[in-house]
Write a protein that holds these residues in place. Structure first.
Motif, short mmCIF file in Angstrom:
data_model
loop_
_atom_site.label_atom_id
_atom_site.label_comp_id
_atom_site.label_asym_id
_atom_site.label_seq_id
_atom_site.Cartn_x
_atom_site.Cartn_y
_atom_site.Cartn_z
N MET A 1 -8.92 6.54 -5.99
CA MET A 1 -7.64 6.83 -6.63
C MET A 1 -6.80 5.58 -6.88
SD MET A 1 -7.63 10.05 -7.22
CE MET A 1 -5.92 10.52 -7.43
N MET A 2 -7.25 4.43 -6.40
CA MET A 2 -6.55 3.16 -6.65
C MET A 2 -7.18 2.52 -7.87
SD MET A 2 -6.12 1.73 -2.78
CE MET A 2 -5.29 2.66 -1.51
N TRP A 3 -6.99 3.18 -9.02
CA TRP A 3 -7.70 2.78 -10.23
C TRP A 3 -7.33 1.38 -10.70
CZ3 TRP A 3 -5.11 7.56 -10.11
CH2 TRP A 3 -3.80 7.54 -10.57
N GLU A 4 -6.15 0.90 -10.34
CA GLU A 4 -5.78 -0.48 -10.72
C GLU A 4 -6.80 -1.47 -10.16
OE1 GLU A 4 -1.93 1.81 -9.72
OE2 GLU A 4 -3.96 1.62 -8.91
N ASN A 5 -7.21 -1.25 -8.92
CA ASN A 5 -8.18 -2.15 -8.29
C ASN A 5 -9.54 -2.11 -8.98
OD1 ASN A 5 -6.15 -2.61 -6.46
ND2 ASN A 5 -7.02 -1.30 -4.88
N GLN A 6 -9.90 -0.95 -9.50
CA GLN A 6 -11.20 -0.81 -10.15
C GLN A 6 -11.24 -1.58 -11.48
OE1 GLN A 6 -13.01 3.17 -9.87
NE2 GLN A 6 -11.24 3.67 -8.58
N ARG B 1 -14.28 6.48 -1.64
CA ARG B 1 -14.29 5.03 -1.81
C ARG B 1 -15.34 4.55 -2.81
NH1 ARG B 1 -13.94 4.33 4.65
NH2 ARG B 1 -11.67 4.25 4.80
N VAL B 2 -14.96 3.52 -3.54
CA VAL B 2 -15.87 2.82 -4.44
C VAL B 2 -16.19 1.48 -3.77
CG1 VAL B 2 -16.21 1.87 -6.74
CG2 VAL B 2 -14.81 3.94 -6.44
N HIS B 3 -17.47 1.29 -3.49
CA HIS B 3 -17.93 0.08 -2.80
C HIS B 3 -18.39 -0.96 -3.82
CE1 HIS B 3 -18.18 1.86 1.34
NE2 HIS B 3 -18.01 2.94 0.59
N TYR B 4 -18.00 -2.21 -3.57
CA TYR B 4 -18.32 -3.33 -4.45
C TYR B 4 -18.99 -4.44 -3.67
CZ TYR B 4 -14.95 -1.50 -7.87
OH TYR B 4 -14.28 -0.73 -8.79
N ARG B 5 -19.68 -5.30 -4.42
CA ARG B 5 -20.21 -6.54 -3.84
C ARG B 5 -20.19 -7.62 -4.90
NH1 ARG B 5 -26.51 -5.00 -3.57
NH2 ARG B 5 -26.92 -5.18 -5.79
N LYS B 6 -20.17 -8.85 -4.41
CA LYS B 6 -20.29 -10.00 -5.29
C LYS B 6 -21.25 -10.97 -4.63
CE LYS B 6 -17.96 -13.64 -7.80
NZ LYS B 6 -16.66 -14.21 -8.20
N ARG B 7 -22.32 -11.26 -5.32
CA ARG B 7 -23.27 -12.26 -4.84
C ARG B 7 -22.75 -13.62 -5.26
NH1 ARG B 7 -27.74 -8.32 -6.49
NH2 ARG B 7 -28.28 -7.36 -4.50
N LEU B 8 -22.73 -14.54 -4.33
CA LEU B 8 -22.20 -15.86 -4.58
C LEU B 8 -23.32 -16.84 -4.92
CD1 LEU B 8 -19.74 -15.92 -1.55
CD2 LEU B 8 -19.26 -15.23 -3.91
N ASP B 9 -23.02 -17.75 -5.83
CA ASP B 9 -24.02 -18.74 -6.24
C ASP B 9 -24.23 -19.78 -5.16
OD1 ASP B 9 -24.02 -17.39 -8.61
OD2 ASP B 9 -22.62 -18.75 -9.57
N TYR C 1 0.78 -1.24 0.00
CA TYR C 1 0.00 0.00 0.00
C TYR C 1 0.81 1.29 0.00
CZ TYR C 1 -4.38 -2.54 0.76
OH TYR C 1 -5.48 -3.35 0.62
N GLU C 2 2.09 1.24 0.36
CA GLU C 2 2.83 2.49 0.56
C GLU C 2 2.92 3.36 -0.68
OE1 GLU C 2 6.68 1.55 2.07
OE2 GLU C 2 7.25 0.36 0.33
N HIS C 3 2.93 2.76 -1.85
CA HIS C 3 3.05 3.58 -3.07
C HIS C 3 1.79 4.43 -3.33
CE1 HIS C 3 0.91 0.11 -4.79
NE2 HIS C 3 0.56 0.91 -5.77
N TYR C 4 0.70 4.12 -2.61
CA TYR C 4 -0.53 4.90 -2.77
C TYR C 4 -0.55 6.18 -1.94
CZ TYR C 4 -2.77 0.92 -5.10
OH TYR C 4 -3.10 -0.09 -5.96
N ILE C 5 0.34 6.30 -0.96
CA ILE C 5 0.29 7.45 -0.05
C ILE C 5 0.36 8.76 -0.83
CG2 ILE C 5 1.46 8.67 1.82
CD1 ILE C 5 2.36 5.89 2.87
N GLU C 6 1.32 8.88 -1.72
CA GLU C 6 1.47 10.13 -2.46
C GLU C 6 0.26 10.37 -3.36
OE1 GLU C 6 4.51 12.38 -5.54
OE2 GLU C 6 5.15 10.52 -4.58
#
Length: 149
Positions: free
Chosen positions: A115-120, A141-149, A25-30
């Motif tokens: 701002m962590m666009w890689e994750n998106q 923050r961008v909130h996500y969910r995954k419904r499981l089968d 995570y440290e590279h995200y600080i800046e």
């Protein structure tokens, strides 16, 4: 490395959990202008509570999860930069989903900083859908969910 098990973290793993989290995570600080929350987590308390699962010897990847009544919350996923490109993040995400199913939960939820666009780009590839974008204090923050089968 890819055949290593994912196991509950022990007290002896706490320094490695902190080191891998910081390295991931440290590279995200800046970029985001604040220290990412996973870097400020109480790693010892999370390990003691059984919320942390690790892989590698030495530890190179981990997830921090929290069980709720209707979902499993993925609080943090971290892969050491030296282990990028080995498919470890995908293995950890699949583990979280299997863990949720084993607990009888039908959904996994998580969020990432806007701002962590890689994750998106990553989460939708694993079936996660955006629920909302919300500002929580200094975090967008961008909130996500995954419904499981």
């Amino acid at each position: 490395m890819t055949n290593e098990e994912i196991r509950p973290a022990t007290t002896a793993d706490v320094p490695a959990v902190k080191a891998v989290t910081d390295a991931a995570y440290e590279h995200y600080i800046e970029r985001i202008g604040v220290v990412p929350q996973p870097m400020e987590a109480d790693h010892a308390a999370n390990v003691a509570a059984g919320r942390v699962f690790v892989t590698g010897e030495p530890v190179v990847g981990l997830v921090v999860v929290e069980e709720h009544a209707d979902h499993l919350y993925l609080d943090s996923i971290a892969v050491h930069p030296d282990a990028h490109g080995e498919g470890l993040g995908g293995r950890l995400l699949r583990f979280v989903e299997a863990h949720a199913r084993a607990l009888g939960l039908a959904e996994v939820r998580l969020y990432t900083n806007a701002m962590m666009w890689e994750n998106q780009k990553i989460y939708p590839r694993y079936g996660y859908e955006i629920v909302e974008r919300r500002v929580d204090g200094p975090y967008d923050r961008v909130h996500y969910r995954k419904r499981l089968d």
